[in-house]
Design a protein around this motif. Structure first.
Motif, PDB file in Angstrom:
ATOM      1  N   LEU A 171       0.836  -1.201   0.000  1.00 29.08           N
ATOM      2  CA  LEU A 171       0.000   0.000   0.000  1.00 29.08           C
ATOM      3  C   LEU A 171       0.870   1.251   0.000  1.00 29.08           C
ATOM      4  CD1 LEU A 171      -2.821  -0.908   2.565  1.00 29.08           C
ATOM      5  CD2 LEU A 171      -2.962  -0.927   0.070  1.00 29.08           C
ATOM      6  N   ALA A 172       1.931   1.197   0.773  1.00 26.08           N
ATOM      7  CA  ALA A 172       2.837   2.346   0.833  1.00 26.08           C
ATOM      8  C   ALA A 172       3.496   2.604  -0.517  1.00 26.08           C
ATOM      9  CB  ALA A 172       3.906   2.115   1.899  1.00 26.08           C
ATOM     10  N   ALA A 173       3.652   1.538  -1.301  1.00 27.32           N
ATOM     11  CA  ALA A 173       4.242   1.674  -2.633  1.00 27.32           C
ATOM     12  C   ALA A 173       3.210   2.087  -3.671  1.00 27.32           C
ATOM     13  CB  ALA A 173       4.898   0.359  -3.043  1.00 27.32           C
ATOM     14  N   GLY A 174       1.961   2.285  -3.230  1.00 27.26           N
ATOM     15  CA  GLY A 174       0.916   2.738  -4.132  1.00 27.26           C
ATOM     16  C   GLY A 174       0.295   1.667  -4.998  1.00 27.26           C
ATOM     17  N   GLN A 175       0.459   0.407  -4.623  1.00 23.92           N
ATOM     18  CA  GLN A 175      -0.069  -0.682  -5.446  1.00 23.92           C
ATOM     19  C   GLN A 175      -1.554  -0.917  -5.162  1.00 23.92           C
ATOM     20  OE1 GLN A 175       2.346  -4.151  -4.906  1.00 23.92           O
ATOM     21  NE2 GLN A 175       4.252  -3.134  -5.495  1.00 23.92           N
ATOM     22  N   PRO A 176      -2.354  -1.178  -6.190  1.00 19.68           N
ATOM     23  CA  PRO A 176      -3.790  -1.470  -5.995  1.00 19.68           C
ATOM     24  C   PRO A 176      -3.985  -2.894  -5.474  1.00 19.68           C
ATOM     25  CG  PRO A 176      -3.221  -1.652  -8.316  1.00 19.68           C
ATOM     26  CD  PRO A 176      -1.981  -1.145  -7.622  1.00 19.68           C
ATOM     27  N   ASN A 177      -5.185  -3.163  -4.987  1.00 17.37           N
ATOM     28  CA  ASN A 177      -5.464  -4.483  -4.413  1.00 17.37           C
ATOM     29  C   ASN A 177      -5.195  -5.632  -5.375  1.00 17.37           C
ATOM     30  OD1 ASN A 177      -6.256  -3.293  -2.039  1.00 17.37           O
ATOM     31  ND2 ASN A 177      -8.445  -3.433  -2.452  1.00 17.37           N
ATOM     32  N   ALA A 210      -3.188   4.723   7.521  1.00 19.27           N
ATOM     33  CA  ALA A 210      -2.581   3.466   7.935  1.00 19.27           C
ATOM     34  C   ALA A 210      -1.106   3.424   7.548  1.00 19.27           C
ATOM     35  CB  ALA A 210      -3.321   2.290   7.313  1.00 19.27           C
ATOM     36  N   VAL A 211      -0.798   3.894   6.339  1.00 17.13           N
ATOM     37  CA  VAL A 211       0.592   3.920   5.893  1.00 17.13           C
ATOM     38  C   VAL A 211       1.408   4.859   6.769  1.00 17.13           C
ATOM     39  CG1 VAL A 211       2.125   4.623   4.014  1.00 17.13           C
ATOM     40  CG2 VAL A 211       0.068   3.268   3.506  1.00 17.13           C
ATOM     41  N   ARG A 212       0.866   6.039   7.072  1.00 16.16           N
ATOM     42  CA  ARG A 212       1.575   6.988   7.927  1.00 16.16           C
ATOM     43  C   ARG A 212       1.821   6.404   9.307  1.00 16.16           C
ATOM     44  NH1 ARG A 212       5.359   9.841   7.655  1.00 16.16           N
ATOM     45  NH2 ARG A 212       4.474  10.500   5.650  1.00 16.16           N
ATOM     46  N   ARG A 213       0.807   5.722   9.836  1.00 12.15           N
ATOM     47  CA  ARG A 213       0.940   5.087  11.147  1.00 12.15           C
ATOM     48  C   ARG A 213       1.998   3.982  11.110  1.00 12.15           C
ATOM     49  NH1 ARG A 213       1.115   5.115  16.468  1.00 12.15           N
ATOM     50  NH2 ARG A 213      -0.071   3.472  17.512  1.00 12.15           N
ATOM     51  N   ALA A 214       2.016   3.223  10.012  1.00 15.81           N
ATOM     52  CA  ALA A 214       2.994   2.149   9.865  1.00 15.81           C
ATOM     53  C   ALA A 214       4.412   2.713   9.782  1.00 15.81           C
ATOM     54  CB  ALA A 214       2.673   1.321   8.622  1.00 15.81           C
ATOM     55  N   ILE A 215       4.547   3.848   9.089  1.00 15.55           N
ATOM     56  CA  ILE A 215       5.862   4.498   9.008  1.00 15.55           C
ATOM     57  C   ILE A 215       6.316   4.932  10.397  1.00 15.55           C
ATOM     58  CG2 ILE A 215       7.080   6.543   8.163  1.00 15.55           C
ATOM     59  CD1 ILE A 215       5.382   6.325   5.614  1.00 15.55           C
ATOM     60  N   ASP A 216       5.401   5.538  11.149  1.00 14.52           N
ATOM     61  CA  ASP A 216       5.731   5.997  12.508  1.00 14.52           C
ATOM     62  C   ASP A 216       6.155   4.855  13.402  1.00 14.52           C
ATOM     63  OD1 ASP A 216       5.083   8.552  11.741  1.00 14.52           O
ATOM     64  OD2 ASP A 216       3.053   8.517  12.596  1.00 14.52           O
ATOM     65  N   LEU A 217       5.571   3.665  13.166  1.00 12.14           N
ATOM     66  CA  LEU A 217       5.890   2.494  13.996  1.00 12.14           C
ATOM     67  C   LEU A 217       7.094   1.727  13.474  1.00 12.14           C
ATOM     68  CD1 LEU A 217       2.261   1.195  14.573  1.00 12.14           C
ATOM     69  CD2 LEU A 217       3.778   2.143  16.306  1.00 12.14           C
ATOM     70  N   GLY A 218       7.635   2.157  12.342  1.00  7.92           N
ATOM     71  CA  GLY A 218       8.821   1.509  11.803  1.00  7.92           C
ATOM     72  C   GLY A 218       8.537   0.216  11.066  1.00  7.92           C
TER      73      GLY A 218
END
Length: 226
Positions: A171-177, A210-218
């Motif tokens: 998702l962070a890489a911008g890929q669709p489902n 979700a991506v931003r949260r995942a980045i914050d959590l490493g």
């Protein structure tokens, strides 16, 4: 002299739909279930999409369904059965991956068993879910209990399964489902289930959050965060 107590209180046979992409597995289950006087195997389906179509016509009481199938897998089909207020689903699988377990149960499965189960165990599960109960194999319950032993504060990768980490990185890489599903060898519907689980676990309202949260959590690595 008292009458003997029947094994099941109803005189109406339990109407079952069997779903598995392997013909020998479908036929074997059907043959064993058909030996029971109080069970009727309505028909068999080879994937979740076909199962949904047949269930709409035949109205089974319970669906006994494999997890991993082409076209539409058991997790996606289970979620769709729940959306349609369809019959309860018992998932039957060979694999012991926590991602499949959590995905299936979160999708709404009423039961989760392994194909190594005895036919009596499968029969008992079918009747119990028909009565509104949940039936989870002991190994599944143990695996999920370990999965849920999380710290009070979410640690990096602590609450997400390995497959969910793969999905959030995609998702962070911008890929669709659809593309994510192709890369991971799972259906697009299963990807959607994983995304829903990720949003819930990360407390996010949408994919960007979700991506931003995942980045914050490493969870995504330094290269993504940069």
């Amino acid at each position: 002299m008292s009458d003997p107590t029947p094994s099941h209180p109803t005189v109406t046979p339990l109407r079952v739909l069997i779903v598995d992409d392997q013909p020998l597995v479908r036929q074997g289950l059907a043959s064993l279930l058909d030996l029971e006087d109080d069970v009727q195997v309505l028909t068999q389906a080879e994937n979740g999409r076909q199962a949904l179509d047949l269930a709409g016509e035949l109205r089974p009481d319970v669906v006994l369904m494999d997890v991993r199938m082409p076209v539409m897998d058991g997790i996606q089909a289970t979620a769709e059965f729940r959306r349609r207020n369809g019959p309860p689903v018992v998932l039957l699988t060979t694999f012991e991956e926590v991602e499949d377990m959590t995905g299936g149960l979160n999708a709404g499965a009423a039961g989760y068993l392994f194909k190594s189960a005895e036919i009596d165990e499968i029969l008992d599960a079918l009747w119990r879910v028909h009565r509104g109960q949940k039936v989870i194999h002991a190994r599944v319950a143990q695996a999920l209990a370990q999965q849920l032993r999380l710290p009070a504060r979410l640690e990096p990768s602590g609450a997400l399964t390995g497959r969910e980490v793969q999905v959030i990185r995609a998702l962070a890489a911008g890929q669709p489902n659809k593309r994510i599903g192709q890369q991971m060898g799972i259906s697009e519907g299963t990807v959607k289930v994983h995304v829903s689980n990720i949003l819930a676990k990360l407390g996010a309202g949408n994919r960007t959050e979700a991506v931003r949260r995942a980045i914050d959590l490493g969870l995504l690595g330094e290269d993504t965060a940069g």
